[in-house]
Design a protein around this motif. Structure first.
Motif, mmCIF file in Angstrom:
data_model
loop_
_atom_site.group_PDB
_atom_site.id
_atom_site.type_symbol
_atom_site.label_atom_id
_atom_site.label_comp_id
_atom_site.label_asym_id
_atom_site.label_seq_id
_atom_site.Cartn_x
_atom_site.Cartn_y
_atom_site.Cartn_z
ATOM 1 N N VAL A 3 40.885 -16.866 60.052
ATOM 2 C CA VAL A 3 39.997 -16.451 58.971
ATOM 3 C C VAL A 3 40.831 -16.036 57.770
ATOM 4 O O VAL A 3 41.859 -15.372 57.907
ATOM 5 C CB VAL A 3 39.101 -15.272 59.430
ATOM 6 C CG1 VAL A 3 38.222 -14.803 58.294
ATOM 7 C CG2 VAL A 3 38.264 -15.686 60.623
ATOM 8 N N ASN A 4 40.376 -16.430 56.598
ATOM 9 C CA ASN A 4 41.050 -16.057 55.366
ATOM 10 C C ASN A 4 40.974 -14.537 55.199
ATOM 11 O O ASN A 4 39.890 -13.990 55.023
ATOM 12 C CB ASN A 4 40.373 -16.753 54.179
ATOM 13 C CG ASN A 4 41.150 -16.539 52.884
ATOM 14 O OD1 ASN A 4 41.942 -15.613 52.764
ATOM 15 N ND2 ASN A 4 40.919 -17.411 51.919
ATOM 16 N N ASP A 6 41.620 -12.716 52.789
ATOM 17 C CA ASP A 6 41.314 -12.265 51.428
ATOM 18 C C ASP A 6 39.838 -12.360 51.090
ATOM 19 O O ASP A 6 39.432 -12.038 49.973
ATOM 20 C CB ASP A 6 42.097 -13.106 50.410
ATOM 21 C CG ASP A 6 43.594 -12.934 50.581
ATOM 22 O OD1 ASP A 6 44.003 -11.821 50.951
ATOM 23 O OD2 ASP A 6 44.333 -13.895 50.366
ATOM 24 N N SER A 7 38.989 -12.798 52.052
ATOM 25 C CA SER A 7 37.570 -12.971 51.773
ATOM 26 C C SER A 7 36.744 -12.071 52.666
ATOM 27 O O SER A 7 37.114 -11.771 53.791
ATOM 28 C CB SER A 7 37.162 -14.427 52.007
ATOM 29 O OG SER A 7 37.926 -15.275 51.171
ATOM 30 N N ALA A 8 35.577 -11.674 52.149
ATOM 31 C CA ALA A 8 34.678 -10.826 52.930
ATOM 32 C C ALA A 8 33.975 -11.655 53.976
ATOM 33 O O ALA A 8 33.740 -12.840 53.781
ATOM 34 C CB ALA A 8 33.657 -10.171 51.996
ATOM 35 N N PRO A 9 33.619 -11.065 55.140
ATOM 36 C CA PRO A 9 32.938 -11.808 56.188
ATOM 37 C C PRO A 9 31.588 -12.316 55.717
ATOM 38 O O PRO A 9 30.912 -11.670 54.924
ATOM 39 C CB PRO A 9 32.768 -10.764 57.303
ATOM 40 C CG PRO A 9 33.785 -9.710 57.011
ATOM 41 C CD PRO A 9 33.910 -9.675 55.531
ATOM 42 N N ALA A 10 31.223 -13.493 56.234
ATOM 43 C CA ALA A 10 29.898 -14.041 55.935
ATOM 44 C C ALA A 10 28.858 -13.263 56.705
ATOM 45 O O ALA A 10 29.152 -12.600 57.695
ATOM 46 C CB ALA A 10 29.842 -15.524 56.316
ATOM 47 N N GLY A 11 27.589 -13.381 56.271
ATOM 48 C CA GLY A 11 26.508 -12.679 56.952
ATOM 49 C C GLY A 11 26.229 -13.262 58.304
ATOM 50 O O GLY A 11 26.635 -14.370 58.622
ATOM 51 N N GLY A 12 25.489 -12.499 59.138
ATOM 52 C CA GLY A 12 25.080 -13.013 60.435
ATOM 53 C C GLY A 12 26.139 -12.910 61.494
ATOM 54 O O GLY A 12 26.007 -13.446 62.579
ATOM 55 N N GLY A 13 27.279 -12.265 61.183
ATOM 56 C CA GLY A 13 28.295 -12.068 62.202
ATOM 57 C C GLY A 13 28.959 -13.347 62.636
ATOM 58 O O GLY A 13 29.353 -13.488 63.777
ATOM 59 N N SER A 14 29.133 -14.309 61.723
ATOM 60 C CA SER A 14 29.717 -15.590 62.091
ATOM 61 C C SER A 14 31.193 -15.478 62.372
ATOM 62 O O SER A 14 31.774 -16.343 63.025
ATOM 63 C CB SER A 14 29.488 -16.611 60.967
ATOM 64 O OG SER A 14 30.230 -16.242 59.815
ATOM 65 N N GLY A 15 31.861 -14.421 61.856
ATOM 66 C CA GLY A 15 33.287 -14.285 62.056
ATOM 67 C C GLY A 15 34.084 -15.105 61.059
ATOM 68 O O GLY A 15 35.306 -15.099 61.099
ATOM 69 N N ARG A 16 33.414 -15.856 60.180
ATOM 70 C CA ARG A 16 34.098 -16.630 59.156
ATOM 71 C C ARG A 16 33.603 -16.186 57.792
ATOM 72 O O ARG A 16 32.478 -15.735 57.639
ATOM 73 C CB ARG A 16 33.823 -18.126 59.329
ATOM 74 C CG ARG A 16 34.484 -18.755 60.520
ATOM 75 C CD ARG A 16 34.777 -20.219 60.272
ATOM 76 N NE ARG A 16 33.580 -20.961 59.900
ATOM 77 C CZ ARG A 16 32.945 -21.803 60.717
ATOM 78 N NH1 ARG A 16 33.367 -21.966 61.946
ATOM 79 N NH2 ARG A 16 31.881 -22.466 60.309
ATOM 80 N N THR A 19 33.936 -18.156 51.880
ATOM 81 C CA THR A 19 34.958 -18.997 51.276
ATOM 82 C C THR A 19 35.511 -19.983 52.298
ATOM 83 O O THR A 19 35.726 -21.162 52.003
ATOM 84 C CB THR A 19 36.100 -18.132 50.701
ATOM 85 O OG1 THR A 19 35.573 -17.244 49.713
ATOM 86 C CG2 THR A 19 37.175 -19.003 50.082
ATOM 87 N N THR A 20 35.750 -19.496 53.503
ATOM 88 C CA THR A 20 36.260 -20.362 54.558
ATOM 89 C C THR A 20 35.265 -21.459 54.899
ATOM 90 O O THR A 20 35.624 -22.632 55.035
ATOM 91 C CB THR A 20 36.584 -19.531 55.820
ATOM 92 O OG1 THR A 20 37.647 -18.627 55.534
ATOM 93 C CG2 THR A 20 36.994 -20.442 56.963
ATOM 94 N N ASP A 21 33.993 -21.096 55.033
ATOM 95 C CA ASP A 21 32.971 -22.105 55.348
ATOM 96 C C ASP A 21 32.871 -23.147 54.244
ATOM 97 O O ASP A 21 32.722 -24.344 54.511
ATOM 98 C CB ASP A 21 31.614 -21.423 55.551
ATOM 99 C CG ASP A 21 31.524 -20.692 56.878
ATOM 100 O OD1 ASP A 21 32.354 -20.973 57.764
ATOM 101 O OD2 ASP A 21 30.631 -19.847 57.035
ATOM 102 N N ALA A 22 32.935 -22.694 52.995
ATOM 103 C CA ALA A 22 32.862 -23.631 51.875
ATOM 104 C C ALA A 22 34.055 -24.574 51.878
ATOM 105 O O ALA A 22 33.914 -25.778 51.615
ATOM 106 C CB ALA A 22 32.796 -22.860 50.559
ATOM 107 N N LEU A 59 46.455 -26.835 53.810
ATOM 108 C CA LEU A 59 45.139 -26.207 53.792
ATOM 109 C C LEU A 59 44.216 -26.811 54.844
ATOM 110 O O LEU A 59 43.327 -26.133 55.368
ATOM 111 C CB LEU A 59 44.519 -26.336 52.398
ATOM 112 C CG LEU A 59 45.091 -25.411 51.321
ATOM 113 C CD1 LEU A 59 44.543 -25.782 49.958
ATOM 114 C CD2 LEU A 59 44.789 -23.959 51.651
ATOM 115 N N ILE A 60 44.420 -28.077 55.151
ATOM 116 C CA ILE A 60 43.628 -28.693 56.223
ATOM 117 C C ILE A 60 44.012 -28.072 57.554
ATOM 118 O O ILE A 60 43.150 -27.689 58.353
ATOM 119 C CB ILE A 60 43.841 -30.218 56.256
ATOM 120 C CG1 ILE A 60 43.385 -30.845 54.939
ATOM 121 C CG2 ILE A 60 43.077 -30.835 57.436
ATOM 122 C CD1 ILE A 60 43.628 -32.343 54.849
#
Length: 214
Positions: A3-4, A6-16, A19-22, A59-60
């Motif tokens: 997980v990056n 430097d980014s805040a966690p996504a909602g729903g407790g995904s753990g990602r 920014t990472t998902d995008a 990055l990949i």
């Protein structure tokens, strides 16, 4: 999965992170487009990074564990896109015969509207192999459509909408006809998937209908 930090966690407790998902979505989209244009054999990380406008191929590797992980994500993305496209169309027509027609139509309509995704999926499933010759990505989910078709056809037989026939054989024939269209679309540019779908609807409507039903 890293997980990056430097980014805040996504909602729903995904753990990602969002920014990472995008970024993962960006990479998968670029992979689909690269495979569709160049073929799996030429779809290197360098080509994918170039299309995704990434500063580095690293990055990949940051977002995907290995090539298998990336191409499994490609397969999963196309499958989910297809499900979201087709499911409402199928569920809108609950009668057995109408739903079978909707299933065929929705599949072929998806092929017509998403040729890039279809070409990429067909190429990866056909050619992505590990060094030992085993598939690079899992295709276990591809037996599910046949099983669901068998169940639907048997339910239609019980309701009297369909004539007696071997449901497994009929389901296999329907699915094979749809898959043949995907292979055809991946090979030529002028394949009319919608016209093919109309013919399949007529063919399997005649093959399954119960002429004695009132």
């Amino acid at each position: 999965m890293r997980v990056n930090p430097d980014s805040a966690p996504a909602g729903g407790g995904s753990g990602r992170s969002l920014t990472t998902d995008a970024r993962r979505t960006q990479i998968v989209t670029a992979t689909i487009e690269t495979v569709a244009e160049l073929g799996y054999a030429r779809a290197s990380f360098a080509q994918i990074a170039k299309r995704a406008k990434l500063s580095s191929v690293r990055l990949i590797s940051y977002h995907f564990e290995d090539k298998g992980d990336l191409f499994q994500a490609l397969v999963g993305t196309v499958q989910e896109t297809a499900r979201a496209f087709m499911q409402p169309r199928i569920e809108a027509r609950p009668e057995p015969a109408a739903q079978l027609s909707a299933y065929i139509e929705a599949n072929l309509e998806f092929l017509a509207e998403h040729p890039v995704e279809v070409r990429a999926l067909v190429d990866v499933l056909a050619n992505a192999r590990r060094e030992d010759g085993s598939p690079l990505v899992s295709s276990t989910d591809f037996d599910a459509p046949v099983a669901l078709l068998v169940e639907h056809l048997r339910n239609g037989q019980l309701s009297g909408d369909f004539r007696p026939f071997d449901a497994e054989a009929m389901a296999t024939a329907i699915r094979a006809s749809i898959d043949a269209a995907a292979n055809r679309l991946s090979a030529v540019d002028d394949f009319d998937a919608r016209a093919y779908g109309r013919e399949l609807v007529t063919l399997f409507s005649l093959a399954t209908r119960n002429v004695e039903a009132k």
